[in-house]
Design an enzyme around this catalytic site. Structure first.
Site, PDB file in Angstrom:
ATOM      1  N   GLY A 140       6.922  65.502 -15.772  1.00  0.00           N
ATOM      2  CA  GLY A 140       6.833  63.815 -15.635  1.00  0.00           C
ATOM      3  C   GLY A 140       5.815  63.460 -16.793  1.00  0.00           C
ATOM      4  N   GLN A 188       0.355  58.384 -21.519  1.00  0.00           N
ATOM      5  CA  GLN A 188       0.337  59.608 -22.200  1.00  0.00           C
ATOM      6  C   GLN A 188       0.993  59.614 -23.623  1.00  0.00           C
ATOM      7  OE1 GLN A 188       1.811  61.978 -18.523  1.00  0.00           O
ATOM      8  NE2 GLN A 188       0.319  63.587 -19.532  1.00  0.00           N
ATOM      9  N   CYS A 215      -1.085  69.170 -16.435  1.00  0.00           N
ATOM     10  CA  CYS A 215      -0.678  67.649 -16.932  1.00  0.00           C
ATOM     11  C   CYS A 215      -0.690  68.192 -18.240  1.00  0.00           C
ATOM     12  CB  CYS A 215      -1.889  66.853 -16.488  1.00  0.00           C
ATOM     13  SG  CYS A 215      -1.755  65.197 -17.211  1.00  0.00           S
ATOM     14  N   LEU A 216       0.341  67.378 -19.151  1.00  0.00           N
ATOM     15  CA  LEU A 216       0.411  67.662 -20.404  1.00  0.00           C
ATOM     16  C   LEU A 216      -0.674  66.817 -21.271  1.00  0.00           C
ATOM     17  CD1 LEU A 216       4.236  66.481 -20.820  1.00  0.00           C
ATOM     18  CD2 LEU A 216       3.493  68.919 -21.147  1.00  0.00           C
ATOM     19  N   HIS A 269       1.382  61.995  -8.957  1.00  0.00           N
ATOM     20  CA  HIS A 269       0.566  62.407 -10.268  1.00  0.00           C
ATOM     21  C   HIS A 269       0.830  61.404 -11.175  1.00  0.00           C
ATOM     22  CE1 HIS A 269      -0.820  65.589 -13.053  1.00  0.00           C
ATOM     23  NE2 HIS A 269      -0.313  64.843 -13.687  1.00  0.00           N
ATOM     24  N   GLU A 270       2.244  61.037 -11.374  1.00  0.00           N
ATOM     25  CA  GLU A 270       2.656  60.053 -12.537  1.00  0.00           C
ATOM     26  C   GLU A 270       2.098  58.771 -12.209  1.00  0.00           C
ATOM     27  OE1 GLU A 270       3.495  61.476 -15.214  1.00  0.00           O
ATOM     28  OE2 GLU A 270       3.819  63.249 -14.322  1.00  0.00           O
ATOM     29  N   HIS A 298      -1.507  58.163 -13.232  1.00  0.00           N
ATOM     30  CA  HIS A 298      -1.414  58.070 -14.714  1.00  0.00           C
ATOM     31  C   HIS A 298      -1.447  56.423 -14.950  1.00  0.00           C
ATOM     32  CE1 HIS A 298      -1.837  61.679 -16.587  1.00  0.00           C
ATOM     33  NE2 HIS A 298      -0.826  62.376 -16.104  1.00  0.00           N
TER      34      HIS A 298
END
Ligand code: NI
Length: 190
Positions: free
Chosen positions: A45, A50, A98-99, A141-142, A145
């Site tokens: 995701g 991000q 997470c990226l 999670h997304e 963000h």
């Protein structure tokens, strides 16, 4: 086009996304760049924050989880102007990453069922669509963000203390993932 990913400590990660207008001319390109960036960096995701944009937008392709969770097999979706209406069911624990926070994985508790309003990439409105389990989790999670929230905000304080140095290494550029990152200008204090 592959875009650089904001690193932990970058101020954009703390900003709520603003609503996207239907006639936004850059949206389709942005969505395609976000998928490319997500695939190249092996994420499931990616949210606008991000890639340094403060928009209510995230993309998901959950299929890397297909062996463990068959329902993720063809789950590739775009969420525009998403709003989680309610969450219910038992809380369950799962290890997240997470990226924007490379090299850190921690168990996070989340509710198992969500109902969400959103537009997809064709501007079809989905009203109170229900998602469960791993799919709900990835969306939560997304979605976080887009609200300026990171999974590390949802772990116990003592665990956050344990990873403080690692988090500082990420924001100061000492952690080097295989993909390009955008670092905050100054060292951040926690
Ligand atoms: Ni993330």
């Amino acid at each position: 086009m592959m875009l650089p990913i904001t690193a932990y400590g970058h101020p954009t990660l703390r900003k709520k996304g603003s609503e996207i207008e239907k006639n936004n001319q850059e949206l389709q390109q942005l969505i395609s760049d976000m998928f490319e960036t997500m695939y190249e960096s092996h994420g499931v995701g990616l949210a606008a924050q991000q890639i340094n944009k403060t928009l209510l937008l995230f993309v998901i392709d959950a299929s890397p989880f297909a062996e463990e969770f068959p329902e993720t097999k063809d789950f590739k979706k775009v969420f525009i102007n998403a709003e989680i209406i309610r969450q219910e069911g038992k809380e369950w624990e799962f290890e997240e990453g997470c990226l924007s926070i490379p090299g850190i994985n921690e168990f996070v508790n989340r509710k198992s069922i969500i109902y969400i309003n959103y537009y997809d990439e064709d501007w079809v409105f989905h009203e109170e669509e229900k998602f469960e389990g791993i799919l709900a989790r990835i969306i939560q999670h997304e979605y976080d963000h887009t609200q300026g929230i990171l999974f590390t905000d949802r772990i116990p304080a003592f665990k956050k203390v344990l990873i403080k140095r690692k988090l500082n290494d990420i924001s100061s550029g000492k952690t080097k993932p295989a993909y390009k990152m955008i670092y905050p200008r100054k060292k951040v204090k926690k």
